[in-house]
Each structure stands twice: as structure tokens, then as C-alpha cells.
Motif scaffolding. Structure first.
Motif, PDB file in Angstrom:
ATOM      1  N   ASP A 155      48.343  39.986  69.923  1.00 43.09           N
ATOM      2  CA  ASP A 155      47.160  39.925  69.135  1.00 43.09           C
ATOM      3  C   ASP A 155      45.847  39.922  69.595  1.00 43.09           C
ATOM      4  OD1 ASP A 155      46.350  39.073  66.244  1.00 43.09           O
ATOM      5  OD2 ASP A 155      45.433  37.191  67.692  1.00 43.09           O
TER       6      ASP A 155
ATOM      7  N   ALA B 288      45.119  43.481  70.817  1.00 40.74           N
ATOM      8  CA  ALA B 288      44.922  44.474  69.913  1.00 40.74           C
ATOM      9  C   ALA B 288      43.696  44.119  69.194  1.00 40.74           C
ATOM     10  CB  ALA B 288      45.927  44.285  68.532  1.00 40.74           C
ATOM     11  N   ARG B 289      43.206  43.049  69.204  1.00 37.57           N
ATOM     12  CA  ARG B 289      41.544  42.647  68.586  1.00 37.57           C
ATOM     13  C   ARG B 289      40.641  43.103  69.579  1.00 37.57           C
ATOM     14  NH1 ARG B 289      41.344  38.960  64.733  1.00 37.57           N
ATOM     15  NH2 ARG B 289      43.630  38.265  63.994  1.00 37.57           N
TER      16      ARG B 289
ATOM     17  N   TYR C 127      45.824  47.925  63.303  1.00 43.81           N
ATOM     18  CA  TYR C 127      46.338  46.792  63.924  1.00 43.81           C
ATOM     19  C   TYR C 127      47.826  46.806  63.986  1.00 43.81           C
ATOM     20  CZ  TYR C 127      47.301  41.590  64.634  1.00 43.81           C
ATOM     21  OH  TYR C 127      47.856  40.670  65.332  1.00 43.81           O
TER      22      TYR C 127
ATOM     23  N   GLY D 182      44.895  39.839  61.438  1.00 44.91           N
ATOM     24  CA  GLY D 182      45.748  41.040  61.232  1.00 44.91           C
ATOM     25  C   GLY D 182      46.858  40.511  60.977  1.00 44.91           C
TER      26      GLY D 182
END
Ligand SMILES: [Fe+2]
Ligand SMILES: [Fe+2]
Length: 394
Positions: A318, A321-322, A306, A391
Motif C-alpha cells: 500500500d 503504491a501511494r 492503485y 485505495g
């Protein structure tokens, strides 16, 4: 000529094994890469090799996953360098443990007649490991300082009782239990020649897979058209592989050939020997698409991955990235399939490696713990862990 009576014949009377030990030690001493390693560590400056690959392309972080496929050339260079940093951060941990158990096992075997050569050979290996660790650490620390400004895959120095896997399936209680097991094994090996010699069977298994990966990593330097100007980390990979091939030989000699010069193992010794092999299987039962060839527990890598995705390399938000992590770890792709294949190859090669040892239990011989791992299990564990993952940004 030996005339005094002895319960166990001196190692020097096993001419074949003592000759093998002497040759392996002599050749390692002659080719020793410690000075070259130290020079690389001294000369390394990240700014000198920022734009180049350090490993063959397939040895890049998250290679063949959606992240790699969609990465641009600049990002791929960094993923390639990051593989080096992550991979050798794991090797540092393994070698910290090796230095310690080389010493305890040498003490265990020195209690029998004729083991001076074995101990001298192990002393040289431990000194080489310290040079290896220094080189790996110098590059990794400089890289992470320059690229992230903080540790992502590297770690501060620690002792031999920590989890050997730096991204393990663990918690505080498991860490404590592992450290107790390692402490016990240290004590037992220091006082028992059979257990000491079987540490080298475990060390041989541990390095067998490493040897296959490191041989491929060393090719980048070997095939470099201009070796003088090849990136120093690739030279470190090559020098390391050269030293390690002697270490692997000594694991085979001490774990396999030597057994004939030792008293027959008792039930207790066989049990401890099998526990060591089982522990290695247990440590190697996971696989990771982050670094192909390491047995990391994937959910333990999420925070580091992450950070990489949110860093200046990928600049992801965010949610982005997930989502990317879900595609890499929650869905089947060429990257995680290839990593799973490495685990299966490792189990096959361990099985062959253990073949000559009579005392090994059936479950250990068949690598049952490692063979229980499945790709489906990996994906569902990751999906569950990803749904819980929160994260923290860099
Ligand atoms: Fe090493
Ligand atoms: Fe080694």
C-alpha cells in the motif's frame, strides 16, 4: 431539374457539397473494415499475444513517468497492452454516444430536401461503430479477465446519456446534469437541421485529437515486419483508423460545408451550437499522464492505477503504491508534461478547425476553457486528491 418552389434550396443544388458527400460515402463503403474487425474480434485470444507490444512504445500506460522508467521489460509490455485497453475503453464510450447522435442528427437533417445520401452515409458509420465497439470490448474484457480477474479500465455496456469521459471530474449531481444536457441535445438535433449539422462540428473536434493519437497507434501494425502475425489488437487499431478517417471527413463536410445549404441560424440556434462547442471544451479541459491523449480527470483514475500497482504486475504494498502515485501525479515528470502538451496541441487544432464558422463565440474560438488548464493546477489538484485517497485493494 427542380421546379417546385422551396424556402430552402435542396442539398442536391449545392453540387460541390453533395459530390463530396457521395464520394466520401462511396469510398468508405468500398474500404469498409467491418468484416476484418469482426474477424479480429472472433480470432482474438489473449494467450496468443501476451508477450508483445500492441502499440508504439510511447503509447504505454504512464509512459515516461517514474513508474515506466523503473519498470522491467515484462511490466512494460503489460503497460503497453494496458494503454490499448484503457484508451479504447474510452473510445467505446465516445462511440456509444456517436451512434445515438448520428441518428438524431440524421433525423434533424432529413427534414430538409435532398438529405438521403447524408443519412445513408451516417447509417454506414453507425454500423461501423458497432463493429469497432465489439472489437474493442472483446479484447479489453478478455485482457482484464486474464490479468486482473475484474474490471479496471473497461466497463459494462451503458447508454448514450452517461458521461462520455469514463474518468471524469464528476459527482452524482454533475452526472445527472450532463445526462439532461445530452437528452436535450438529442431532442433539439432531431428537430433542427442547423443544430444537427453543428453536432458534426462537435464530433469533428472530438475526433480531431483522437485522429492524431489513432494515426500513431496504427503505425505499429503498418510498420510490423510480419503483418500476418502481428498482434490482433494492433490490426484493430489500424482498421479502426482507416474507418475513422472517413468519419472525420464527414464531420468536416456536415459541420462546415453544409452550413451554406441551410437557412441562416437564429440566435437560439447559434446559442445551442456554441453550447455544444463549449461542452466539448469542458470535457477536454483535463489531461492524464495515465493515458497520454485522453482528457481524463487524473484523480478519477487513482483507484484504477492503485489496482494496477497492487496487482501481480507490480506487487506493490500500500505505502509503496501511494508513494509511486505521488511521484507520477504530484510531481512534474516527462509523462505529465507530455500529456499537458497534447492538451495544448488539441486546443490549437480545435481553434483552427473552428476558424471557418462565423457563429462561434470568441471564448469558444480561442478555446478559453481548455487554455485555462495549467500543469501547476494539475499537480496541486492531484496532491490534494492524493492526500484524501484511500485505495481499495484488488
Ligand atoms: Fe470508431
Ligand atoms: Fe467514428
Amino acid at each position: 431539374m427542380r421546379t417546385l418552389p422551396a424556402a430552402v434550396p435542396a442539398l442536391s443544388e449545392d453540387k460541390k457539397t453533395s459530390k463530396k458527400i457521395a464520394i466520401n460515402h462511396k469510398r468508405n463503403k468500398k474500404q469498409d473494415h467491418t468484416e476484418l474487425m469482426d474477424q479480429c474480434a472472433k480470432d482474438f485470444r489473449y494467450e496468443d499475444c501476451t508477450d508483445e507490444y500492441w502499440n508504439p512504445e510511447e503509447f504505454s500506460l504512464l509512459y515516461a513517468t517514474p513508474l515506466w522508467i523503473e519498470a522491467d521489460e515484462g511490466q512494460r509490455v503489460l503497460l503497453n497492452q494496458l494503454f490499448w485497453v484503457a484508451y479504447y475503453s474510452q473510445i467505446i464510450s465516445a462511440e456509444v454516444a456517436t451512434i445515438f447522435f448520428n441518428q438524431t442528427s440524421a433525423a434533424g437533417m432529413y427534414a430538409l430536401e435532398g438529405f438521403r445520401d447524408v443519412c445513408d452515409m451516417l447509417d454506414l458509420e453507425s454500423a461501423q461503430e458497432r463493429a469497432h465497439i465489439n472489437a474493442f470490448k472483446t479484447v479489453s474484457d478478455q485482457f482484464e479477465e486474464a490479468v486482473f480477474g475484474e474490471r479496471v479500465f473497461s466497463w459494462e455496456m451503458r447508454g448514450p446519456y452517461a458521461q462520455t469521459m469514463i474518468f471524469p471530474d464528476s459527482n452524482k449531481l454533475k452526472d445527472w446534469w450532463k445526462s439532461l444536457q445530452l437528452r436535450s441535445f438529442g431532442l433539439l438535433s432531431a428537430g433542427n437541421a442547423f443544430i444537427a449539422s453543428q453536432y458534426f462540428t462537435v464530433r469533428g473536434m472530438r475526433t480531431l485529437n483522437g485522429k492524431m493519437v489513432q494515426q500513431k497507434l496504427s503505425l505499429y501494425y503498418q510498420r510490423h515486419p510480419d503483418q500476418e502475425n502481428a498482434p490482433l489488437p494492433s490490426a484493430i487499431s489500424y482498421y479502426h483508423f482507416m474507418d475513422e478517417s472517413f468519419h472525420f471527413n464527414s464531420s468536416c463536410i456536415l459541420g462546415h460545408d453544409l452550413i451554406g445549404s441551410l437557412p441562416k441560424p437564429t440566435a437560439f440556434e447559434r446559442m445551442v451550437g456554441n453550447k455544444g462547442i463549449r461542452g466539448c471544451q469542458f470535457d477536454h479541459r483535463n489531461f492524464s499522464a495515465v493515458v497520454k491523449g485522453l482528457f481524463w480527470y487524473e484523480p478519477a483514475t487513482f483507484q484504477a492505477v492503485y489496482k494496477v500497482l497492487r496487482s501481480d504486475i507490480f506487487k506493490m504494498e500500500d505505502a509503496e503504491a501511494r508513494h509511486m502515485m505521488y511521484r507520477c501525479f504530484g510531481e512534474e515528470n516527462d509523462g505529465n508534461i507530455a500529456s499537458f502538451d497534447v492538451l495544448k496541441t488539441a486546443a490549437d487544432s480545435y481553434e483552427k478547425f473552428l476558424d471557418p464558422l462565423d457563429y462561434v463565440s470568441d471564448r469558444n474560438r480561442k478555446m478559453q476553457v481548455m487554455r485555462d488548464t495549467t500543469l501547476e493546477g494539475y499537480l496541486s489538484t492531484n496532491r490534494r486528491a492524493l492526500s484524501r485517497f484511500r485505495g481499495t485493494n484488488v
